[in-house]
Write a protein that holds these residues in place. Structure first.
Motif, PDB file in Angstrom:
ATOM      1  N   SER A   1      -8.052 -25.518 134.806  1.00 50.51           N
ATOM      2  CA  SER A   1      -7.186 -25.810 133.977  1.00 50.51           C
ATOM      3  C   SER A   1      -6.508 -26.916 134.734  1.00 50.51           C
ATOM      4  O   SER A   1      -6.390 -27.049 136.139  1.00 50.51           O
ATOM      5  N   PHE A   2      -5.769 -27.790 134.067  1.00 53.28           N
ATOM      6  CA  PHE A   2      -5.208 -28.963 134.831  1.00 53.28           C
ATOM      7  C   PHE A   2      -3.907 -28.988 134.021  1.00 53.28           C
ATOM      8  O   PHE A   2      -3.578 -28.650 132.867  1.00 53.28           O
ATOM      9  N   PRO A   3      -2.779 -29.802 134.670  1.00 52.01           N
ATOM     10  CA  PRO A   3      -1.708 -30.136 134.079  1.00 52.01           C
ATOM     11  C   PRO A   3      -1.497 -31.117 132.852  1.00 52.01           C
ATOM     12  O   PRO A   3      -2.447 -31.855 133.024  1.00 52.01           O
TER      13      PRO A   3
ATOM     14  N   ARG B   1      -0.130 -26.573 131.012  1.00 50.16           N
ATOM     15  CA  ARG B   1      -1.530 -26.849 131.455  1.00 50.16           C
ATOM     16  C   ARG B   1      -2.551 -26.710 130.178  1.00 50.16           C
ATOM     17  O   ARG B   1      -2.442 -25.763 129.187  1.00 50.16           O
ATOM     18  N   ARG B   2      -3.543 -27.341 130.577  1.00 45.65           N
ATOM     19  CA  ARG B   2      -4.535 -27.288 129.598  1.00 45.65           C
ATOM     20  C   ARG B   2      -5.943 -26.490 130.196  1.00 45.65           C
ATOM     21  O   ARG B   2      -6.302 -26.963 131.428  1.00 45.65           O
ATOM     22  N   THR B   3      -6.083 -25.762 129.692  1.00 44.82           N
ATOM     23  CA  THR B   3      -7.297 -24.702 129.924  1.00 44.82           C
ATOM     24  C   THR B   3      -8.679 -25.283 129.622  1.00 44.82           C
ATOM     25  O   THR B   3      -9.033 -25.428 128.490  1.00 44.82           O
ATOM     26  N   LEU B   4      -9.314 -25.500 130.776  1.00 41.33           N
ATOM     27  CA  LEU B   4     -10.970 -26.071 130.310  1.00 41.33           C
ATOM     28  C   LEU B   4     -11.836 -25.137 130.237  1.00 41.33           C
ATOM     29  O   LEU B   4     -12.414 -25.248 129.296  1.00 41.33           O
ATOM     30  N   PHE B   5     -12.090 -24.268 131.040  1.00 38.27           N
ATOM     31  CA  PHE B   5     -12.604 -23.013 130.766  1.00 38.27           C
ATOM     32  C   PHE B   5     -12.323 -21.520 131.343  1.00 38.27           C
ATOM     33  O   PHE B   5     -11.700 -21.878 132.350  1.00 38.27           O
TER      34      PHE B   5
ATOM     35  N   GLY C   1     -23.420 -29.733 127.637  1.00 39.23           N
ATOM     36  CA  GLY C   1     -21.932 -29.716 126.948  1.00 39.23           C
ATOM     37  C   GLY C   1     -21.366 -31.114 126.714  1.00 39.23           C
ATOM     38  O   GLY C   1     -21.822 -32.093 127.240  1.00 39.23           O
ATOM     39  N   ARG C   2     -20.470 -31.027 125.679  1.00 40.89           N
ATOM     40  CA  ARG C   2     -19.858 -32.355 125.069  1.00 40.89           C
ATOM     41  C   ARG C   2     -19.189 -33.026 126.354  1.00 40.89           C
ATOM     42  O   ARG C   2     -18.739 -32.411 127.155  1.00 40.89           O
ATOM     43  N   SER C   3     -18.903 -34.499 126.074  1.00 43.37           N
ATOM     44  CA  SER C   3     -18.304 -34.900 127.021  1.00 43.37           C
ATOM     45  C   SER C   3     -16.859 -34.243 126.814  1.00 43.37           C
ATOM     46  O   SER C   3     -16.110 -34.178 126.071  1.00 43.37           O
ATOM     47  N   GLY C   4     -16.167 -34.354 128.299  1.00 44.49           N
ATOM     48  CA  GLY C   4     -14.978 -33.789 128.350  1.00 44.49           C
ATOM     49  C   GLY C   4     -14.627 -32.351 128.287  1.00 44.49           C
ATOM     50  O   GLY C   4     -13.771 -31.648 128.542  1.00 44.49           O
ATOM     51  N   SER C   5     -15.896 -31.521 128.324  1.00 45.98           N
ATOM     52  CA  SER C   5     -16.080 -30.066 128.110  1.00 45.98           C
ATOM     53  C   SER C   5     -15.816 -29.541 129.595  1.00 45.98           C
ATOM     54  O   SER C   5     -15.366 -28.205 129.670  1.00 45.98           O
ATOM     55  N   GLY C   6     -15.869 -30.171 130.644  1.00 50.62           N
ATOM     56  CA  GLY C   6     -15.628 -29.649 132.096  1.00 50.62           C
ATOM     57  C   GLY C   6     -16.818 -29.283 132.840  1.00 50.62           C
ATOM     58  O   GLY C   6     -16.830 -28.778 133.851  1.00 50.62           O
ATOM     59  N   LYS C   7     -17.919 -29.995 132.532  1.00 52.65           N
ATOM     60  CA  LYS C   7     -19.315 -30.008 133.188  1.00 52.65           C
ATOM     61  C   LYS C   7     -19.097 -30.312 134.705  1.00 52.65           C
ATOM     62  O   LYS C   7     -19.367 -29.831 135.641  1.00 52.65           O
ATOM     63  N   THR C   8     -18.447 -31.785 134.773  1.00 53.16           N
ATOM     64  CA  THR C   8     -18.358 -32.118 136.153  1.00 53.16           C
ATOM     65  C   THR C   8     -17.254 -31.254 137.021  1.00 53.16           C
ATOM     66  O   THR C   8     -17.574 -31.246 138.323  1.00 53.16           O
ATOM     67  N   THR C   9     -16.526 -31.018 136.416  1.00 48.46           N
ATOM     68  CA  THR C   9     -15.295 -29.960 137.082  1.00 48.46           C
ATOM     69  C   THR C   9     -15.924 -28.802 137.550  1.00 48.46           C
ATOM     70  O   THR C   9     -15.853 -28.257 138.683  1.00 48.46           O
ATOM     71  N   LEU C  10     -16.815 -28.135 136.783  1.00 46.23           N
ATOM     72  CA  LEU C  10     -17.590 -27.057 137.040  1.00 46.23           C
ATOM     73  C   LEU C  10     -18.488 -27.351 137.997  1.00 46.23           C
ATOM     74  O   LEU C  10     -18.722 -26.464 139.137  1.00 46.23           O
TER      75      LEU C  10
ATOM     76  N   PHE D   1     -23.702 -37.347 142.484  1.00 46.62           N
ATOM     77  CA  PHE D   1     -22.360 -37.727 141.794  1.00 46.62           C
ATOM     78  C   PHE D   1     -22.837 -38.413 140.413  1.00 46.62           C
ATOM     79  O   PHE D   1     -23.724 -39.270 140.674  1.00 46.62           O
ATOM     80  N   GLN D   2     -21.850 -38.222 139.647  1.00 45.26           N
ATOM     81  CA  GLN D   2     -22.158 -38.793 138.164  1.00 45.26           C
ATOM     82  C   GLN D   2     -22.035 -40.368 138.102  1.00 45.26           C
ATOM     83  O   GLN D   2     -22.711 -41.134 137.495  1.00 45.26           O
ATOM     84  N   ASN D   3     -21.134 -40.763 139.303  1.00 44.78           N
ATOM     85  CA  ASN D   3     -20.841 -42.180 139.553  1.00 44.78           C
ATOM     86  C   ASN D   3     -21.525 -42.614 140.648  1.00 44.78           C
ATOM     87  O   ASN D   3     -21.038 -43.874 141.086  1.00 44.78           O
TER      88      ASN D   3
ATOM     89  N   ASP E   1     -25.328 -34.301 138.877  1.00 46.25           N
ATOM     90  CA  ASP E   1     -24.428 -34.509 137.305  1.00 46.25           C
ATOM     91  C   ASP E   1     -25.118 -35.766 136.956  1.00 46.25           C
ATOM     92  O   ASP E   1     -25.108 -36.868 137.179  1.00 46.25           O
ATOM     93  N   GLU E   2     -25.765 -35.105 135.829  1.00 50.47           N
ATOM     94  CA  GLU E   2     -26.526 -36.372 134.909  1.00 50.47           C
ATOM     95  C   GLU E   2     -27.340 -37.341 135.818  1.00 50.47           C
ATOM     96  O   GLU E   2     -27.350 -38.672 135.917  1.00 50.47           O
ATOM     97  N   PRO E   3     -28.189 -36.802 136.502  1.00 53.90           N
ATOM     98  CA  PRO E   3     -28.985 -37.697 137.747  1.00 53.90           C
ATOM     99  C   PRO E   3     -30.057 -38.459 136.941  1.00 53.90           C
ATOM    100  O   PRO E   3     -30.688 -39.206 137.955  1.00 53.90           O
TER     101      PRO E   3
ATOM    102  N   THR F   1     -26.551 -32.389 132.118  1.00 51.03           N
ATOM    103  CA  THR F   1     -27.514 -33.203 131.306  1.00 51.03           C
ATOM    104  C   THR F   1     -26.915 -33.204 130.066  1.00 51.03           C
ATOM    105  O   THR F   1     -26.333 -32.175 129.376  1.00 51.03           O
ATOM    106  N   HIS F   2     -27.018 -34.391 129.457  1.00 48.04           N
ATOM    107  CA  HIS F   2     -26.783 -34.514 128.007  1.00 48.04           C
ATOM    108  C   HIS F   2     -28.193 -34.666 127.210  1.00 48.04           C
ATOM    109  O   HIS F   2     -28.191 -34.754 126.126  1.00 48.04           O
ATOM    110  N   ASP F   3     -29.394 -34.747 128.045  1.00 45.48           N
ATOM    111  CA  ASP F   3     -30.563 -34.792 127.520  1.00 45.48           C
ATOM    112  C   ASP F   3     -31.348 -33.361 127.256  1.00 45.48           C
ATOM    113  O   ASP F   3     -31.598 -32.920 128.034  1.00 45.48           O
TER     114      ASP F   3
END
Ligand code: ATP
Ligand code: MG
Length: 234
Positions: free
Chosen positions: A14-16, A21-25, A42-51, A93-95, A175-177, A208-210
């Motif tokens: 979760s994040f402030p 706080r907002r719970t991601l998962f 998972g959708r964008s913003g669902s927390g994949k990178t965080t996980l 890394f995603q970026n 992350d989305e390689p 991945t989104h693919d």
């Protein structure tokens, strides 16, 4: 089933946010064995990178445990986590996160500069040859002396993949390689990741989104509605 390499139990994040706080998962469980490949959708913003950063020991979980090769690694110091990550985890890394002032070859060699002498320093020539072989394998042979900014986005992405494989880690987290790659190049790079994972008993987790990427993995998980669920395969 193969021996569990990576095991999550009851993980949450979760994040402030605003006043609270907002719970991601919450309650995320995941076990991935050696030689096994898994996709996380998972959708964008669902927390994949965080996980993935939790799996990669880049941050410690608020709740739950992470076990790597039978060892509880949920509450390591930053220094111990960095050592373990360097030796056992390859992260794409995603970026991409390439170092702009280092050549492509030196970017691939970065994990070796942080590794103990017996892993890298004692066999400088060998690790350099492996870096060159990996650049060949991702279709970038002959580009080793270029600076990252002279490469296209998809070429930079492939450098990041070569870097993640340098020290033959037990776990590869990507992350989305293939997000910046055309279908054919993406399929080739993915084949290489999957084949080496199976062949070398490595565990591979790909965000991945693919659907085509997910389709070649042994197991598929979806992050959404606050937790991770495994999807049934036909
Ligand atoms: N350090 C942080 N502080 C506050 N919020 C964060 C932090 N890290 C991530 N978040 C939030 O958590 C949510 C999930 O982010 P994350 O990057 O994990 O999503 P994602 O599933 O990887 O999305 P995408 O598919 O777009 O890459 C986002 O809303 C983001 O703003
Ligand atoms: Mg992401």
């Amino acid at each position: 089933m193969s021996v569990p390499v990576l095991e999550l139990r009851g993980l949450s994040a979760s994040f402030p946010s605003g006043q609270g706080r907002r719970t991601l998962f919450t309650d995320v469980d995941l076990t991935v064995g050696g030689g096994e490949t898994a996709a996380i959708l998972g959708r964008s913003g669902s927390g994949k990178t965080t996980l993935l950063t939790l799996l990669g020991l880049m941050q410690r979980p608020e709740h739950g445990t992470i076990t790597l090769a039978g060892r509880d690694v949920s509450s390591l110091s930053d220094a111990d986590a960095a050592r373990l990550r360097n030796r056992h985890i390859g992260f794409v890394f995603q970026n991409y996160s390439l170092i702009p002032h280092l050549s492509v070859l030196d970017n691939v060699l970065v994990p070796a500069t942080y590794a103990p002498r017996d892993v890298a320093g004692g066999r400088r020539g060998r690790v350099r040859r492996r870096a060159e072989d990996l650049l060949d394998a991702v279709g970038l042979g002959g580009r080793g002396q270029d600076l990252p900014l002279r490469l296209s986005g998809g070429e930079q992405q492939r450098v990041a993949i070569a870097r993640a494989l340098l020290l033959e880690p037990a776990v590869v987290l990507a992350d989305e390689p293939t997000g910046a790659l055309d279908e054919q190049t993406g399929a080739r790079v993915l084949d290489m990741l999957v084949a080496t994972a199976r062949h070398e008993g490595r565990c591979l987790v790909v965000v991945t989104h693919d659907d085509a990427v997910a389709g070649v993995m042994d197991r598929v998980f979806r992050l959404g509605e606050g937790t991770l669920r495994e999807e049934d395969r036909p």
